[in-house]
Design a protein around this motif. Structure first.
Motif, PDB file in Angstrom:
ATOM      1  N   SER A 225     -43.465 -14.669   8.447  1.00 13.31           N
ATOM      2  CA  SER A 225     -43.251 -14.142   9.793  1.00 13.31           C
ATOM      3  C   SER A 225     -43.368 -15.288  10.791  1.00 13.31           C
ATOM      4  N   PRO A 226     -42.574 -15.243  11.877  1.00  9.15           N
ATOM      5  CA  PRO A 226     -42.689 -16.301  12.879  1.00  9.15           C
ATOM      6  C   PRO A 226     -44.035 -16.223  13.587  1.00  9.15           C
ATOM      7  N   ARG A 227     -44.465 -17.345  14.120  1.00 11.37           N
ATOM      8  CA  ARG A 227     -45.686 -17.354  14.922  1.00 11.37           C
ATOM      9  C   ARG A 227     -45.359 -16.675  16.241  1.00 11.37           C
ATOM     10  N   ALA A 228     -45.907 -15.480  16.448  1.00 10.14           N
ATOM     11  CA  ALA A 228     -45.538 -14.643  17.587  1.00 10.14           C
ATOM     12  C   ALA A 228     -46.660 -14.584  18.616  1.00 10.14           C
ATOM     13  N   ALA A 229     -46.265 -14.671  19.876  1.00 11.57           N
ATOM     14  CA  ALA A 229     -47.215 -14.553  20.987  1.00 11.57           C
ATOM     15  C   ALA A 229     -46.783 -13.380  21.863  1.00 11.57           C
ATOM     16  N   LEU A 230     -47.719 -12.495  22.137  1.00 11.37           N
ATOM     17  CA  LEU A 230     -47.478 -11.357  23.017  1.00 11.37           C
ATOM     18  C   LEU A 230     -48.146 -11.614  24.361  1.00 11.37           C
ATOM     19  N   ILE A 231     -47.353 -11.573  25.436  1.00 10.46           N
ATOM     20  CA  ILE A 231     -47.871 -11.815  26.780  1.00 10.46           C
ATOM     21  C   ILE A 231     -47.444 -10.645  27.646  1.00 10.46           C
ATOM     22  N   VAL A 232     -48.398  -9.859  28.124  1.00  8.82           N
ATOM     23  CA  VAL A 232     -48.100  -8.619  28.839  1.00  8.82           C
ATOM     24  C   VAL A 232     -48.626  -8.695  30.263  1.00  8.82           C
ATOM     25  N   ASN A 233     -47.754  -8.317  31.189  1.00  6.68           N
ATOM     26  CA  ASN A 233     -48.164  -8.184  32.588  1.00  6.68           C
ATOM     27  C   ASN A 233     -48.918  -6.860  32.727  1.00  6.68           C
ATOM     28  N   THR A 234     -50.229  -6.919  32.690  1.00  7.84           N
ATOM     29  CA  THR A 234     -51.035  -5.701  32.760  1.00  7.84           C
ATOM     30  C   THR A 234     -51.157  -5.178  34.186  1.00  7.84           C
TER      31      THR A 234
ATOM     32  N   LEU B  83     -45.256  -7.461  11.892  1.00  5.87           N
ATOM     33  CA  LEU B  83     -45.122  -8.672  12.699  1.00  5.87           C
ATOM     34  C   LEU B  83     -46.485  -9.005  13.294  1.00  5.87           C
ATOM     35  N   PRO B  84     -47.322  -9.731  12.548  1.00  7.57           N
ATOM     36  CA  PRO B  84     -48.656 -10.065  13.067  1.00  7.57           C
ATOM     37  C   PRO B  84     -48.542 -11.009  14.262  1.00  7.57           C
ATOM     38  N   LEU B  85     -49.466 -10.840  15.214  1.00 12.15           N
ATOM     39  CA  LEU B  85     -49.459 -11.644  16.430  1.00 12.15           C
ATOM     40  C   LEU B  85     -50.459 -12.786  16.303  1.00 12.15           C
ATOM     41  N   ALA B  86     -49.978 -14.005  16.507  1.00 16.68           N
ATOM     42  CA  ALA B  86     -50.875 -15.158  16.485  1.00 16.68           C
ATOM     43  C   ALA B  86     -51.767 -15.173  17.718  1.00 16.68           C
ATOM     44  N   GLU B  87     -51.253 -14.636  18.835  1.00 13.17           N
ATOM     45  CA  GLU B  87     -52.037 -14.557  20.065  1.00 13.17           C
ATOM     46  C   GLU B  87     -51.508 -13.423  20.931  1.00 13.17           C
TER      47      GLU B  87
ATOM     48  N   VAL C  13     -40.511  -2.054  19.835  1.00 11.45           N
ATOM     49  CA  VAL C  13     -41.236  -2.838  18.830  1.00 11.45           C
ATOM     50  C   VAL C  13     -40.435  -2.912  17.532  1.00 11.45           C
ATOM     51  N   ALA C  14     -39.820  -1.803  17.140  1.00 12.24           N
ATOM     52  CA  ALA C  14     -39.029  -1.797  15.906  1.00 12.24           C
ATOM     53  C   ALA C  14     -37.852  -2.767  16.007  1.00 12.24           C
ATOM     54  N   THR C  15     -37.180  -2.792  17.161  1.00 10.02           N
ATOM     55  CA  THR C  15     -36.049  -3.707  17.347  1.00 10.02           C
ATOM     56  C   THR C  15     -36.505  -5.155  17.330  1.00 10.02           C
ATOM     57  N   ILE C  16     -37.615  -5.443  18.002  1.00  8.54           N
ATOM     58  CA  ILE C  16     -38.132  -6.814  18.030  1.00  8.54           C
ATOM     59  C   ILE C  16     -38.558  -7.255  16.635  1.00  8.54           C
ATOM     60  N   ALA C  17     -39.237  -6.379  15.906  1.00  3.19           N
ATOM     61  CA  ALA C  17     -39.704  -6.726  14.565  1.00  3.19           C
ATOM     62  C   ALA C  17     -38.539  -6.951  13.603  1.00  3.19           C
ATOM     63  N   ALA C  18     -37.397  -6.292  13.846  1.00  3.02           N
ATOM     64  CA  ALA C  18     -36.227  -6.474  12.976  1.00  3.02           C
ATOM     65  C   ALA C  18     -35.682  -7.888  13.065  1.00  3.02           C
ATOM     66  N   GLY C  19     -35.859  -8.544  14.226  1.00  2.12           N
ATOM     67  CA  GLY C  19     -35.601  -9.979  14.327  1.00  2.12           C
ATOM     68  C   GLY C  19     -34.184 -10.423  14.580  1.00  2.12           C
ATOM     69  N   HIS C  20     -33.258  -9.508  14.889  1.00  5.28           N
ATOM     70  CA  HIS C  20     -31.887  -9.947  15.175  1.00  5.28           C
ATOM     71  C   HIS C  20     -31.855 -10.647  16.536  1.00  5.28           C
ATOM     72  N   SER C  21     -31.234 -11.829  16.609  1.00  3.18           N
ATOM     73  CA  SER C  21     -31.228 -12.590  17.860  1.00  3.18           C
ATOM     74  C   SER C  21     -29.818 -13.046  18.225  1.00  3.18           C
ATOM     75  N   ILE C  22     -29.616 -13.269  19.527  1.00  6.62           N
ATOM     76  CA  ILE C  22     -28.352 -13.761  20.058  1.00  6.62           C
ATOM     77  C   ILE C  22     -28.642 -14.796  21.140  1.00  6.62           C
ATOM     78  N   TRP C  23     -27.625 -15.596  21.502  1.00  8.48           N
ATOM     79  CA  TRP C  23     -27.741 -16.521  22.613  1.00  8.48           C
ATOM     80  C   TRP C  23     -27.221 -15.854  23.873  1.00  8.48           C
ATOM     81  N   VAL C  24     -27.903 -16.028  24.996  1.00 16.36           N
ATOM     82  CA  VAL C  24     -27.455 -15.464  26.268  1.00 16.36           C
ATOM     83  C   VAL C  24     -27.449 -16.549  27.345  1.00 16.36           C
TER      84      VAL C  24
END
Length: 412
Positions: free
Chosen positions: A13-22, A43-47, A120-131
């Protein structure tokens, strides 16, 4: 002992960081829930960081990148996305918006959400594109910017209205703001020439959504251009009609906003206008608008996944089309009675009425009118009686003979 997935050759799994505007409308309540959902999705979170001060969001993203994050998940509204996504330029990491705001326009354009579980399901699936990313005088934005009503709403809406009522609160405040709004004189300079006209609103679209509503079918996140919509003239009711039709899902109707695609432009207005960038008032006229091609890699819904609906607009589309006859219009052919009239230039296209094939609007309208006239004439009832009488007469015997012949493999 059986090997673990990583031992068996499965990618880690990629090293994932979750940053939330609380500080956002849903962030504080859903921060802990998001962490649990990502763990459950594999998708475990490193931070994970809950940020109360929105001004610290970008620096938190920059620190996560410096610490080696390969996937940066930012939870919040469109303002949180705009203030952080620029930090990703030049990075090999992937950006993922977690929609926890009011409109969540950028996430909608990527097919992420609308609920936290689906996101969360879409993010965990991991499909990516360039924008692409657009820029206004150093302010990067992923989705949209606007002049006219958007900054007026963003600058004056009470925080409690936004927090308690969400999109409904925005709509109510928009109606209140419309009463006090005044049109402006717009000047747009681009490589294709200069446009000048009176206007009530200018939208600069990198994506198809703004305010949580799909306002364009032509804007694309990866086409290297910005779609500009100009609601020309001085009539506030024309502006209200344009938004009303877009709310219903009708985005190409005669008399709606003119559209033009540009890669760069210089925009000015009199009187001076503020500019809302993804819901946050960050600039004012005059300003320079530009596009950064393939600037960031982001998570998006896989193309094979079931598409999301468009909410109220999709539900009312068929009814609205029957109530609002008229010809869809695409492109810019001058800016109407209050703006310049000249032939389309590079990047500008018009669509004449189609008389054959798919999209035959004239024929469809004519056919519908004939149906209504036929129904009102009483001929429908007459034809029904004739058909019923025929099936009780000699024709019924002939039909039965034909049916039996077909069943026996013979022609009658």
């Amino acid at each position: 002992m059986e090997p673990t997935p990583q031992q068996a050759g499965a990618p880690a799994s990629p090293r994932a960081a979750l940053i939330v505007n609380t500080h956002s409308r849903k962030g504080a309540d859903q921060f802990a829930q998001a962490q649990s959902l990502f763990e459950a999705a594999g998708l475990p979170l490193a931070e994970a960081h809950g940020v109360r001060d929105p001004s610290q969001m970008r620096s938190t993203v920059e620190k996560a990148l410096a610490d080696g994050a390969q996937l940066v998940i930012v939870g919040g509204g469109d303002g949180s996305i705009s203030t952080t996504i620029g930090a990703m330029i030049g990075s090999k990491a992937i950006f993922a918006p977690l929609p926890l705001g009011t409109a969540n326009s950028f996430a909608r354009g990527l097919g992420i959400g609308p609920g936290i579980e689906e996101a969360v399901a879409t993010i965990a699936a991991g499909h990516s594109i360039w924008v692409d990313l657009a820029e206004i005088d150093g302010n990067m934005f992923a989705n949209s910017a606007g002049m006219g009503m958007p900054p007026m709403i963003g600058d004056t809406i009470p925080p409690k209205v936004k927090r308690w009522f969400g999109r409904v609160g925005y709509l109510g405040w928009a109606i209140y703001s419309l009463i006090r709004f005044r049109p402006f004189r717009l000047t747009l300079e681009s490589p294709d020439g200069t446009e000048q006209c009176w206007a009530t609103e200018l939208r600069m679209l990198n994506g198809q959504y703004t305010g949580g509503i799909k306002v364009s079918d032509e804007a694309q996140l990866d086409d290297g251009a910005i779609l500009i919509q100009i609601v020309s003239g001085k009539s506030k009711w024309s502006l209200a009609r344009d938004w009303y039709l877009r709310l219903l899902g009708l985005r190409r109707r005669e008399g709606m906003a003119c559209e033009i695609k540009v890669k760069q432009a210089r925009i000015d207005a009199r009187p001076c206008q503020k500019v809302a960038i993804d819901g946050e008032v960050l600039a004012r006229t005059p300003f320079d608008l530009s596009i950064h091609r393939r600037a960031v890699q982001v998570i998006a819904q896989h193309p094979d996944a079931a598409p999301q609906g468009e909410g109220l607009g999709a539900a009312l589309l068929s009814a609205a089309q029957s109530l609002m006859p008229g010809e869809p219009v695409q492109g810019l052919a001058g800016l109407g009675n209050n703006g310049p009239q000249r032939p389309p230039q590079s990047g500008r296209k018009t669509m004449d009425k189609q008389k054959i094939g798919e999209g035959n609007y004239e024929a469809a309208e004519e056919f519908q009118n004939e149906q209504h006239e036929f129904a009102k004439s009483g001929k429908a009832e007459q034809k029904a009686r004739e058909a019923a009488d025929a099936l009780d007469g000699p024709e019924a015997e002939e039909l039965e003979k034909a049916r039996k012949a077909s069943a026996d493999g013979r022609s009658s």
